[in-house]
Motif scaffolding. Sequence first.
Motif, mmCIF file in Angstrom:
data_model
loop_
_atom_site.group_PDB
_atom_site.id
_atom_site.type_symbol
_atom_site.label_atom_id
_atom_site.label_comp_id
_atom_site.label_asym_id
_atom_site.label_seq_id
_atom_site.Cartn_x
_atom_site.Cartn_y
_atom_site.Cartn_z
ATOM 1 N N ASN A 127 40.207 47.840 28.463
ATOM 2 C CA ASN A 127 41.172 47.077 27.656
ATOM 3 C C ASN A 127 40.663 46.892 26.230
ATOM 4 O O ASN A 127 41.428 47.025 25.275
ATOM 5 C CB ASN A 127 41.454 45.712 28.293
ATOM 6 N N TYR A 128 39.398 46.574 26.105
ATOM 7 C CA TYR A 128 38.803 46.350 24.792
ATOM 8 C C TYR A 128 38.919 47.608 23.923
ATOM 9 O O TYR A 128 39.356 47.545 22.775
ATOM 10 C CB TYR A 128 37.338 45.928 24.952
ATOM 11 N N TYR A 129 38.519 48.755 24.474
ATOM 12 C CA TYR A 129 38.602 50.003 23.704
ATOM 13 C C TYR A 129 40.047 50.357 23.365
ATOM 14 O O TYR A 129 40.333 50.836 22.266
ATOM 15 C CB TYR A 129 37.956 51.165 24.470
ATOM 16 N N ARG A 174 38.311 43.421 8.315
ATOM 17 C CA ARG A 174 39.716 43.743 8.062
ATOM 18 C C ARG A 174 40.663 42.639 8.543
ATOM 19 O O ARG A 174 41.872 42.838 8.601
ATOM 20 C CB ARG A 174 40.064 45.065 8.739
ATOM 21 N N SER A 175 40.101 41.516 8.946
ATOM 22 C CA SER A 175 40.876 40.375 9.474
ATOM 23 C C SER A 175 41.756 40.773 10.659
ATOM 24 O O SER A 175 42.912 40.411 10.763
ATOM 25 C CB SER A 175 41.746 39.743 8.369
ATOM 26 N N ILE A 176 41.160 41.557 11.547
ATOM 27 C CA ILE A 176 41.844 42.017 12.749
ATOM 28 C C ILE A 176 41.160 41.379 13.955
ATOM 29 O O ILE A 176 39.935 41.394 14.060
ATOM 30 C CB ILE A 176 41.805 43.552 12.871
ATOM 31 N N GLU A 177 41.959 40.844 14.853
ATOM 32 C CA GLU A 177 41.429 40.253 16.072
ATOM 33 C C GLU A 177 41.576 41.261 17.211
ATOM 34 O O GLU A 177 42.683 41.733 17.491
ATOM 35 C CB GLU A 177 42.210 38.978 16.381
ATOM 36 N N ILE A 178 40.457 41.608 17.841
ATOM 37 C CA ILE A 178 40.474 42.604 18.918
ATOM 38 C C ILE A 178 40.662 41.887 20.256
ATOM 39 O O ILE A 178 39.738 41.715 21.034
ATOM 40 C CB ILE A 178 39.173 43.433 18.912
ATOM 41 N N ARG A 179 41.863 41.436 20.466
ATOM 42 C CA ARG A 179 42.250 40.850 21.748
ATOM 43 C C ARG A 179 43.766 40.787 21.785
ATOM 44 O O ARG A 179 44.434 40.810 20.753
ATOM 45 C CB ARG A 179 41.631 39.478 21.981
ATOM 46 N N LEU A 180 44.317 40.679 22.966
ATOM 47 C CA LEU A 180 45.755 40.519 23.125
ATOM 48 C C LEU A 180 46.135 39.073 22.883
ATOM 49 O O LEU A 180 45.350 38.164 23.192
ATOM 50 C CB LEU A 180 46.201 40.960 24.519
ATOM 51 N N ARG A 181 47.311 38.851 22.350
ATOM 52 C CA ARG A 181 47.815 37.494 22.174
ATOM 53 C C ARG A 181 48.484 37.057 23.463
ATOM 54 O O ARG A 181 49.197 37.821 24.092
ATOM 55 C CB ARG A 181 48.828 37.445 21.027
ATOM 56 N N LYS A 182 48.247 35.847 23.872
ATOM 57 C CA LYS A 182 48.831 35.330 25.124
ATOM 58 C C LYS A 182 50.125 34.613 24.845
ATOM 59 O O LYS A 182 50.342 33.994 23.890
ATOM 60 C CB LYS A 182 47.862 34.383 25.821
#
Length: 182
Positions: A127-129, A174-182
């Motif tokens: 999922n992370y990749y 880059r102000s990117i969050e590497i996770r899904l939003r719940k």
Amino acid sequence: MKIYARKHCEFSLCGLNCSLCPRYHIEGSSRCPGCGGADFNLKHPSCSVINCSKKNSNIEYCFECKQYPCLRYTKQNEKDSFITYRDVTKNLKKAKEDLDEYLRDLKEKERLLGFLLEKYDNGRMKNYYCIAVNLLEAEDINDLVDLVEIEVKDKNENKIRAIKEGIETMAEARSIEIRLRK
């Protein structure tokens, strides 16, 4: 009943990169074939985007619709499922400008994701990749993997840790969050 089928199932009608989704990369009955792929209608029988497409001349991508961008794209979606929806508008814009180039870039990201999963997956990284490759540039992740291969000589677990740390650093810059939003 006519089954809905699309030429490029790896890139959805709505702008999701299906080929970067964890469900696209599993074996067995829960594998998703991508948007409009074989048996897609059995896995996602009530896809509102496909239903909308059927009402609008079976368009291949939402950007081909006369009503695009509709409320689906002008109202921010704050939820994700298996893959992030954050970049669908950006993805559709790039695809509209040059679909062949977009699909080539997506194929490169899919290749890179496959490489990461084959070589650097400890059973907990899929999922992370998928999220990282979807949100970051392929060239940046390729450069990171090359650097880790050169600099980290010991156990694969240390390489996995170094890749994850590198991805986090890139994402933060880059102000990117590497996770899904719940």
